[in-house]
Design a protein around this motif. Structure first.
Motif, PDB file in Angstrom:
ATOM      1  N   TYR A 147     -63.767 -51.372 -58.143  1.00 17.21           N
ATOM      2  CA  TYR A 147     -62.518 -50.905 -57.543  1.00 17.21           C
ATOM      3  C   TYR A 147     -62.661 -50.800 -56.023  1.00 17.21           C
ATOM      4  CZ  TYR A 147     -59.831 -49.994 -61.769  1.00 17.21           C
ATOM      5  OH  TYR A 147     -59.101 -50.147 -62.925  1.00 17.21           O
ATOM      6  N   ARG A 148     -63.820 -50.378 -55.542  1.00 16.13           N
ATOM      7  CA  ARG A 148     -64.033 -50.298 -54.093  1.00 16.13           C
ATOM      8  C   ARG A 148     -63.849 -51.674 -53.445  1.00 16.13           C
ATOM      9  NH1 ARG A 148     -66.883 -46.012 -51.766  1.00 16.13           N
ATOM     10  NH2 ARG A 148     -66.362 -47.190 -49.877  1.00 16.13           N
ATOM     11  N   GLU A 149     -64.259 -52.707 -54.143  1.00 20.12           N
ATOM     12  CA  GLU A 149     -64.081 -54.064 -53.613  1.00 20.12           C
ATOM     13  C   GLU A 149     -62.608 -54.456 -53.573  1.00 20.12           C
ATOM     14  OE1 GLU A 149     -66.584 -56.429 -56.093  1.00 20.12           O
ATOM     15  OE2 GLU A 149     -68.449 -55.504 -55.356  1.00 20.12           O
ATOM     16  N   ILE A 150     -61.827 -53.949 -54.526  1.00 23.01           N
ATOM     17  CA  ILE A 150     -60.378 -54.207 -54.507  1.00 23.01           C
ATOM     18  C   ILE A 150     -59.728 -53.445 -53.353  1.00 23.01           C
ATOM     19  CG2 ILE A 150     -58.212 -53.864 -55.780  1.00 23.01           C
ATOM     20  CD1 ILE A 150     -59.878 -54.152 -58.374  1.00 23.01           C
ATOM     21  N   LEU A 151     -60.129 -52.194 -53.175  1.00 25.30           N
ATOM     22  CA  LEU A 151     -59.513 -51.341 -52.152  1.00 25.30           C
ATOM     23  C   LEU A 151     -59.877 -51.789 -50.739  1.00 25.30           C
ATOM     24  CD1 LEU A 151     -60.196 -47.844 -53.796  1.00 25.30           C
ATOM     25  CD2 LEU A 151     -58.229 -49.357 -54.129  1.00 25.30           C
ATOM     26  N   GLN A 152     -61.096 -52.255 -50.558  1.00 21.11           N
ATOM     27  CA  GLN A 152     -61.595 -52.819 -49.294  1.00 21.11           C
ATOM     28  C   GLN A 152     -61.841 -51.771 -48.207  1.00 21.11           C
ATOM     29  OE1 GLN A 152     -58.945 -56.034 -48.183  1.00 21.11           O
ATOM     30  NE2 GLN A 152     -59.555 -57.286 -49.919  1.00 21.11           N
ATOM     31  N   GLU A 153     -61.050 -50.718 -48.176  1.00 20.54           N
ATOM     32  CA  GLU A 153     -61.240 -49.667 -47.176  1.00 20.54           C
ATOM     33  C   GLU A 153     -61.794 -48.412 -47.855  1.00 20.54           C
ATOM     34  OE1 GLU A 153     -57.628 -48.941 -45.108  1.00 20.54           O
ATOM     35  OE2 GLU A 153     -57.197 -51.070 -44.818  1.00 20.54           O
ATOM     36  N   ALA A 154     -62.272 -47.479 -47.039  1.00 18.09           N
ATOM     37  CA  ALA A 154     -62.821 -46.234 -47.583  1.00 18.09           C
ATOM     38  C   ALA A 154     -61.718 -45.416 -48.249  1.00 18.09           C
ATOM     39  CB  ALA A 154     -63.460 -45.420 -46.468  1.00 18.09           C
ATOM     40  N   PRO A 155     -61.885 -45.051 -49.516  1.00 16.80           N
ATOM     41  CA  PRO A 155     -60.869 -44.237 -50.183  1.00 16.80           C
ATOM     42  C   PRO A 155     -60.936 -42.785 -49.726  1.00 16.80           C
ATOM     43  CG  PRO A 155     -62.720 -44.601 -51.660  1.00 16.80           C
ATOM     44  CD  PRO A 155     -63.000 -45.386 -50.411  1.00 16.80           C
ATOM     45  N   VAL A 156     -59.767 -42.171 -49.615  1.00 13.04           N
ATOM     46  CA  VAL A 156     -59.678 -40.750 -49.323  1.00 13.04           C
ATOM     47  C   VAL A 156     -59.544 -40.029 -50.662  1.00 13.04           C
ATOM     48  CG1 VAL A 156     -58.394 -38.930 -48.144  1.00 13.04           C
ATOM     49  CG2 VAL A 156     -58.580 -41.210 -47.108  1.00 13.04           C
ATOM     50  N   ILE A 157     -60.558 -39.289 -51.064  1.00 14.44           N
ATOM     51  CA  ILE A 157     -60.578 -38.667 -52.392  1.00 14.44           C
ATOM     52  C   ILE A 157     -59.836 -37.332 -52.353  1.00 14.44           C
ATOM     53  CG2 ILE A 157     -62.017 -37.857 -54.295  1.00 14.44           C
ATOM     54  CD1 ILE A 157     -62.253 -40.850 -53.765  1.00 14.44           C
TER      55      ILE A 157
END
Length: 458
Positions: free
Chosen positions: A100-110
């Motif tokens: 999923y991180r590869e799909i999002l590409q940017e740092a997720p805000v949890i």
């Protein structure tokens, strides 16, 4: 306002199989044939780009393992005493998250993390640290981030509480169900009051700010006296929140429920009395009713969110947080991108194989249509705010017109106030939110089931 003599008649009338509406469409009505994993990935990226910087995202992690089967349970579980399963499973969850991180590409805000199960406290603290640190690695913590987990009173240790607290967890949910020994025996759920007291007091001493108890009415061998005693014991501990659920008897889905028969269950009239009694007792103890099945103390964040019109509902139940994107990780987890839903495969071995082969472990999903989005908004408002507003000029929708016709008889029974612009749920109608929402469920009415898909409404 309903009189005491009217309650049983209406309860019987509306005690029909009905969804719990943690989503719309409900899972049996997902259009799985029009769904593809590639479309799901695109919907995740779109939702993330729209919402990550402002509100962040939510993560749900399903930890399915339990050492024994609670026979009332409707969750996806794997029963084992072999704790060697912990590390391979957690590594697979982290691999899925990396995809999923590869799909999002940017740092997720949890914004939210919730550990559900199964029994999250089946896992030892070292492995829970491995999981949470892996999820947070390279991510950004939202300033209003909240982490919660479900625990079994019988195996939630001081070390669990302290470790998870140090990792940022402040909310704890304990599955109580009923304190009566006879009920606990037949549902194979064993914990005594002293264990619950100890975990509750330790959690508060450590610094947990919110404790929830799950209680169930309609369990086998449950009686008026046993429920009164359970409520009395619960009131002595005063958890911040209480989920007071109807037991969902679905043995055709969960064979473990065949340990007992319908003869062991409270009949329909007794179940109604159990619900009304429990609801009344909770109110007398100072709890306020929230949406469907939930109660909280006046100081709780759920109450504040409801008063501010910000209460939200998703696959995890009611929350005062709201993110557009909810990613479910682990076997059978459900994700919601606002534009689509997806569910992971339900068998642990299948999940491990797919993830370790570099594939998202998706079993099925649904792409939201324009009609779905309109109806979903109305159902969510009914469930969270007690009203729905429609504007036929701005959002013309034939399905809403059809739903309004079905709502007229509900209005005649005094459960809603209905007009040309929307509806408002009355105090009596709070008992029947599932039925009210069902009137607007276009997919259900377009393809009424020939067999029972859902548990009874009461």
């Amino acid at each position: 306002m309903l009189t005491e003599s009217q309650i049983p008649g209406l309860a019987t009338k509306y005690n029909v199989p009905a969804p719990r509406y943690t989503s719309y469409p409900t899972m049996p009505y997902w259009d799985i044939n029009s769904f593809t994993p590639e479309q799901w990935k695109l919907s995740v990226k779109k939702s993330f780009d729209e919402s990550n910087q402002q509100e962040g995202i939510s993560l749900y992690v399903h930890l399915p393992f339990c050492e024994s089967l609670c026979t009332y349970c409707g969750c996806n579980t794997r029963i084992t005493k072999n704790h060697n399963v912990e590390v391979p499973y957690i590594l697979a969850v982290l691999k899925e998250w990396q995809m999923y991180r590869e799909i999002l590409q940017e740092a997720p805000v949890i914004r939210e993390i919730h550990l559900g199960g199964g029994t999250p406290t089946f896992f030892n603290t070292k492995n829970l640290e491995l999981l949470i640190n892996g999820l947070l690695d390279g991510a950004v913590m939202h300033p209003m981030a909240e982490f919660s987990f479900e625990g079994h009173p019988g195996n939630t240790t001081d070390k669990h509480l302290r470790t998870l607290y140090n990792l940022g967890f402040r909310r704890l949910s304990l599955g109580i169900q009923d304190f009566d020994p006879r009920v606990q025996f037949i549902i194979n759920r064993h914990q005594n009051f002293e264990q619950v007291l100890a975990v509750t007091e330790k959690a508060r001493k450590i610094g947990y700010t919110s404790i929830n108890f799950d209680l169930i009415y309609g369990l086998p061998l449950q009686t008026i006296d046993s429920l009164v005693n359970t409520m009395y014991l619960v009131a002595g501990l005063m958890p911040d929140r209480i989920a007071f659920y109807s037991y969902a008897h679905v043995p055709w889905i969960k064979p473990g429920q065949r340990r007992f028969t319908e003869d062991d269950l409270p009949n329909a009239n007794l179940k109604i009395k159990l619900y009304e009694l429990g609801r009344s007792l909770l109110k007398s103890y100072g709890y306020l009713e929230i949406g469907m099945d939930h109660f909280a103390l006046p100081t709780d964040e759920l109450i504040k969110a409801e008063r501010a019109g910000q209460l939200h509902r998703n696959f995890m139940g009611y929350t005062h947080q709201h993110t557009q994107l909810l990613i479910g990780l682990g076997v059978s987890s459900i994700s919601d991108s606002h534009y689509a839903f997806s569910q992971n495969v339900k068998v642990v071995e299948d999940y491990l194989q797919l993830v370790n082969n570099g594939e998202l472990p998706i079993l099925k999903g649904h792409l939201m249509t324009d009609e779905d989005l309109i109806i979903s908004k109305h159902i969510l408002n009914i469930m969270c705010k007690g009203f729905a507003i429609w504007n036929h000029y701005i959002e013309p929708c034939r399905a809403v017109f059809d739903g309004i016709e079905r709502l007229r008889s509900i209005a005649e029974d005094g459960l809603i106030e209905l007009n040309s612009f929307g509806l408002t749920v009355t105090d009596d109608g709070k008992r029947y939110l599932r039925n009210i929402c069902m009137a607007l469920d276009a997919r259900l009415w377009a393809d009424k089931p020939s067999t029972q898909l859902f548990s009874m409404a009461i």
